[in-house]
Scaffold this motif. Structure first.
Motif, PDB file in Angstrom:
ATOM      1  N   LEU A   1       0.834  -1.224  -0.043  1.00 36.67           N
ATOM      2  CA  LEU A   1      -0.081   0.023   0.045  1.00 36.67           C
ATOM      3  C   LEU A   1       0.955   1.064   0.090  1.00 36.67           C
ATOM      4  CD1 LEU A   1      -2.733  -0.840   2.583  1.00 36.67           C
ATOM      5  CD2 LEU A   1      -2.764  -1.125   0.230  1.00 36.67           C
ATOM      6  N   PRO A   2       0.331   2.242  -0.391  1.00 38.68           N
ATOM      7  CA  PRO A   2       1.001   3.604  -0.572  1.00 38.68           C
ATOM      8  C   PRO A   2       1.496   4.044   1.116  1.00 38.68           C
ATOM      9  CG  PRO A   2      -0.737   3.891  -2.011  1.00 38.68           C
ATOM     10  CD  PRO A   2      -0.974   2.382  -1.337  1.00 38.68           C
ATOM     11  N   TRP A   3       2.618   4.758   1.197  1.00 42.04           N
ATOM     12  CA  TRP A   3       2.939   5.178   2.454  1.00 42.04           C
ATOM     13  C   TRP A   3       1.945   5.930   3.175  1.00 42.04           C
ATOM     14  CZ3 TRP A   3       3.493   9.702   5.206  1.00 42.04           C
ATOM     15  CH2 TRP A   3       4.328   9.620   6.384  1.00 42.04           C
ATOM     16  N   PRO A   4       0.895   6.884   2.523  1.00 40.42           N
ATOM     17  CA  PRO A   4       0.099   7.586   3.397  1.00 40.42           C
ATOM     18  C   PRO A   4      -1.014   6.518   3.957  1.00 40.42           C
ATOM     19  CG  PRO A   4       0.641   8.948   1.386  1.00 40.42           C
ATOM     20  CD  PRO A   4       1.383   7.487   1.280  1.00 40.42           C
ATOM     21  N   VAL A   5      -1.247   5.583   3.124  1.00 38.18           N
ATOM     22  CA  VAL A   5      -2.184   4.617   3.702  1.00 38.18           C
ATOM     23  C   VAL A   5      -1.669   3.775   4.862  1.00 38.18           C
ATOM     24  CG1 VAL A   5      -3.771   2.767   3.166  1.00 38.18           C
ATOM     25  CG2 VAL A   5      -3.460   4.417   1.641  1.00 38.18           C
ATOM     26  N   ARG A   6      -0.825   3.436   4.815  1.00 39.82           N
ATOM     27  CA  ARG A   6       0.244   2.542   5.694  1.00 39.82           C
ATOM     28  C   ARG A   6       0.410   3.301   7.203  1.00 39.82           C
ATOM     29  NH1 ARG A   6       4.878   1.252   4.581  1.00 39.82           N
ATOM     30  NH2 ARG A   6       5.148   2.291   2.521  1.00 39.82           N
ATOM     31  N   LYS A   7       1.202   4.484   6.821  1.00 40.51           N
ATOM     32  CA  LYS A   7       1.495   5.202   7.947  1.00 40.51           C
ATOM     33  C   LYS A   7       0.576   6.459   8.437  1.00 40.51           C
ATOM     34  CE  LYS A   7       5.309   2.719   7.649  1.00 40.51           C
ATOM     35  NZ  LYS A   7       5.613   2.014   8.896  1.00 40.51           N
ATOM     36  N   VAL A   8      -0.202   6.820   7.994  1.00 36.74           N
ATOM     37  CA  VAL A   8      -1.184   7.826   8.392  1.00 36.74           C
ATOM     38  C   VAL A   8      -2.801   7.471   8.309  1.00 36.74           C
ATOM     39  CG1 VAL A   8      -1.953  10.251   7.850  1.00 36.74           C
ATOM     40  CG2 VAL A   8       0.349   9.586   7.197  1.00 36.74           C
ATOM     41  N   PHE A   9      -3.293   7.094   7.237  1.00 35.15           N
ATOM     42  CA  PHE A   9      -4.618   6.606   7.415  1.00 35.15           C
ATOM     43  C   PHE A   9      -4.934   5.549   8.309  1.00 35.15           C
ATOM     44  CE2 PHE A   9      -8.273   3.834   5.901  1.00 35.15           C
ATOM     45  CZ  PHE A   9      -9.214   4.839   6.118  1.00 35.15           C
ATOM     46  N   MET A  10      -4.275   4.373   8.123  1.00 31.64           N
ATOM     47  CA  MET A  10      -4.518   3.280   9.065  1.00 31.64           C
ATOM     48  C   MET A  10      -4.267   3.401  10.628  1.00 31.64           C
ATOM     49  SD  MET A  10      -3.583   0.276   6.139  1.00 31.64           S
ATOM     50  CE  MET A  10      -4.266  -1.033   7.205  1.00 31.64           C
ATOM     51  N   PRO A  11      -2.966   4.035  10.715  1.00 33.00           N
ATOM     52  CA  PRO A  11      -2.597   4.332  12.209  1.00 33.00           C
ATOM     53  C   PRO A  11      -3.667   5.116  12.915  1.00 33.00           C
ATOM     54  CG  PRO A  11      -0.831   4.306  11.082  1.00 33.00           C
ATOM     55  CD  PRO A  11      -2.003   4.172  10.025  1.00 33.00           C
ATOM     56  N   ILE A  12      -4.279   6.488  12.288  1.00 31.09           N
ATOM     57  CA  ILE A  12      -5.083   7.151  12.927  1.00 31.09           C
ATOM     58  C   ILE A  12      -6.629   6.557  12.880  1.00 31.09           C
ATOM     59  CG2 ILE A  12      -6.414   9.294  12.467  1.00 31.09           C
ATOM     60  CD1 ILE A  12      -3.910  10.437  11.013  1.00 31.09           C
ATOM     61  N   THR A  13      -6.915   5.835  12.149  1.00 38.62           N
ATOM     62  CA  THR A  13      -8.103   4.939  12.144  1.00 38.62           C
ATOM     63  C   THR A  13      -8.211   4.148  13.321  1.00 38.62           C
ATOM     64  OG1 THR A  13      -8.557   5.198   9.758  1.00 38.62           O
ATOM     65  CG2 THR A  13      -9.848   3.541  10.903  1.00 38.62           C
ATOM     66  N   ALA A  14      -6.956   3.190  13.533  1.00 39.19           N
ATOM     67  CA  ALA A  14      -6.869   2.209  14.766  1.00 39.19           C
ATOM     68  C   ALA A  14      -6.782   3.020  15.957  1.00 39.19           C
ATOM     69  CB  ALA A  14      -5.486   1.812  14.407  1.00 39.19           C
ATOM     70  N   LYS A  15      -6.184   4.246  15.957  1.00 38.56           N
ATOM     71  CA  LYS A  15      -6.041   4.973  17.244  1.00 38.56           C
ATOM     72  C   LYS A  15      -7.256   5.460  17.822  1.00 38.56           C
ATOM     73  CE  LYS A  15      -3.424   8.397  19.603  1.00 38.56           C
ATOM     74  NZ  LYS A  15      -2.275   9.456  19.362  1.00 38.56           N
ATOM     75  N   VAL A  16      -8.330   5.871  16.811  1.00 44.12           N
ATOM     76  CA  VAL A  16      -9.572   6.358  17.040  1.00 44.12           C
ATOM     77  C   VAL A  16     -10.494   5.126  17.647  1.00 44.12           C
ATOM     78  CG1 VAL A  16     -11.632   7.236  16.219  1.00 44.12           C
ATOM     79  CG2 VAL A  16      -9.608   8.520  15.387  1.00 44.12           C
ATOM     80  N   MET A  17     -10.296   3.980  16.739  1.00 41.10           N
ATOM     81  CA  MET A  17     -11.229   2.983  17.316  1.00 41.10           C
ATOM     82  C   MET A  17     -10.772   2.457  18.680  1.00 41.10           C
ATOM     83  SD  MET A  17     -11.760  -0.969  15.868  1.00 41.10           S
ATOM     84  CE  MET A  17     -10.323  -1.438  16.910  1.00 41.10           C
ATOM     85  N   THR A  18      -9.462   1.955  19.054  1.00 39.65           N
ATOM     86  CA  THR A  18      -8.983   1.622  20.173  1.00 39.65           C
ATOM     87  C   THR A  18      -9.384   2.642  21.267  1.00 39.65           C
ATOM     88  OG1 THR A  18      -6.921   2.291  19.674  1.00 39.65           O
ATOM     89  CG2 THR A  18      -7.226   0.002  19.084  1.00 39.65           C
ATOM     90  N   GLY A  19      -9.114   3.950  21.129  1.00 44.56           N
ATOM     91  CA  GLY A  19      -9.431   4.705  22.165  1.00 44.56           C
ATOM     92  C   GLY A  19     -10.767   4.902  22.619  1.00 44.56           C
ATOM     93  N   LEU A  20     -11.740   4.787  21.618  1.00 45.42           N
ATOM     94  CA  LEU A  20     -13.039   4.830  21.816  1.00 45.42           C
ATOM     95  C   LEU A  20     -13.554   3.523  22.447  1.00 45.42           C
ATOM     96  CD1 LEU A  20     -14.551   7.068  18.828  1.00 45.42           C
ATOM     97  CD2 LEU A  20     -14.229   7.710  21.379  1.00 45.42           C
ATOM     98  N   SER A  21     -13.352   2.407  21.920  1.00 44.17           N
ATOM     99  CA  SER A  21     -13.789   1.159  22.300  1.00 44.17           C
ATOM    100  C   SER A  21     -13.349   0.688  23.555  1.00 44.17           C
ATOM    101  CB  SER A  21     -13.396  -0.078  21.048  1.00 44.17           C
ATOM    102  OG  SER A  21     -11.995   0.091  21.138  1.00 44.17           O
ATOM    103  N   GLY A  22     -12.151   1.270  23.910  1.00 44.86           N
ATOM    104  CA  GLY A  22     -11.584   1.089  25.241  1.00 44.86           C
ATOM    105  C   GLY A  22     -12.369   1.522  26.405  1.00 44.86           C
ATOM    106  N   LYS A  23     -13.048   2.638  26.132  1.00 45.22           N
ATOM    107  CA  LYS A  23     -13.960   3.306  27.115  1.00 45.22           C
ATOM    108  C   LYS A  23     -15.507   3.027  26.905  1.00 45.22           C
ATOM    109  CE  LYS A  23     -10.479   7.022  27.883  1.00 45.22           C
ATOM    110  NZ  LYS A  23      -9.554   6.456  26.839  1.00 45.22           N
ATOM    111  N   ILE A  24     -15.932   3.069  25.642  1.00 42.16           N
ATOM    112  CA  ILE A  24     -17.423   2.865  25.534  1.00 42.16           C
ATOM    113  C   ILE A  24     -17.869   1.641  24.797  1.00 42.16           C
ATOM    114  CG2 ILE A  24     -19.185   4.219  24.186  1.00 42.16           C
ATOM    115  CD1 ILE A  24     -17.524   6.395  23.820  1.00 42.16           C
TER     116      ILE A  24
END
Length: 214
Positions: A191-214
């Motif tokens: 995958l292109p660098w922006p997808v691997r290093k920006v989009f996917m990590p940010i998406t994962a961080k949002v999901m883990t942050g919210l699901s850990g609490k809610i």
């Protein structure tokens, strides 16, 4: 055999999403025993809450994986790739059930945002499939690589006394690495660098942050 219409396929996916989020997922036919998943270790209250939060995050991740694989299977062009996606989704069902068993044993709840995780991932998977099978496989490869790193971090932070949750994460890690290897061997594109290093990590961080609490 009647050809499925767009409405038929949509209703089938809605049914699958409801089964994933609200019902017990159908287990695969693999012969894997992780022992007594209802076991409650001698944990302090803070350790129990920590373990429950981590397992809720992992369960939400598996809900996302179901959506991702279902979306990719829907738009896959090669029947072999489509079958591969469906097989991986079936194996991920085991992860759903194991994580849910641990969440219940730890006297906690699944993420209330699971429908959001499912359909968001379904959309991403469908778009990846539309882009072509090599890109779709590349998305699987990168996703599973990132999930493996995520599981490694959870194995380090889980309370040491929670042996049952450790067993679940170790088996999940093995399965995720296998899915990554299968995708790589099937011709995954990087995958292109922006997808691997920006989009996917940010998406994962949002999901883990919210699901850990809610």
């Amino acid at each position: 055999m009647r050809r499925l219409t767009v409405i038929d396929k949509l209703l089938s996916e809605i049914d699958q999403s409801l089964r994933t989020v609200h019902a017990q997922a159908p287990a695969s036919d693999r012969d894997i025993s992780l022992g007594n998943l209802s076991e409650v270790a001698d944990l302090t209250d803070s350790e129990r809450k920590k373990a429950a939060s981590l397992m809720r995050i992992n369960h939400a991740g598996e809900v996302s994986a179901q959506g991702l694989y279902r979306g990719q299977a829907l738009t896959a062009k090669d029947p072999v790739i489509k079958a591969q996606m469906e097989e991986s989704a079936a194996e991920e069902n085991d992860h759903l059930n194991w994580c849910e068993a641990r969440i219940k044993a730890l006297d906690s709840h699944k993420s209330y945002l699971n429908p959001v995780w499912y359909w968001g991932s379904f959309g991403i998977g469908a778009l990846a499939g539309k882009a072509g099978d090599r890109w779709s496989l590349g998305f699987v490869k990168e996703t599973e690589d990132q999930v493996t790193r995520h599981l490694n971090s959870h194995l380090q932070t889980l309370p040491a006394a929670d042996k049952a949750s450790h067993a679940v994460l170790l088996q999940m890690k093995e399965d995720e690495q296998h899915h990554a290897d299968v995708a790589q061997n099937a011709g995954a594109a990087k995958l292109p660098w922006p997808v691997r290093k920006v989009f996917m990590p940010i998406t994962a961080k949002v999901m883990t942050g919210l699901s850990g609490k809610i």
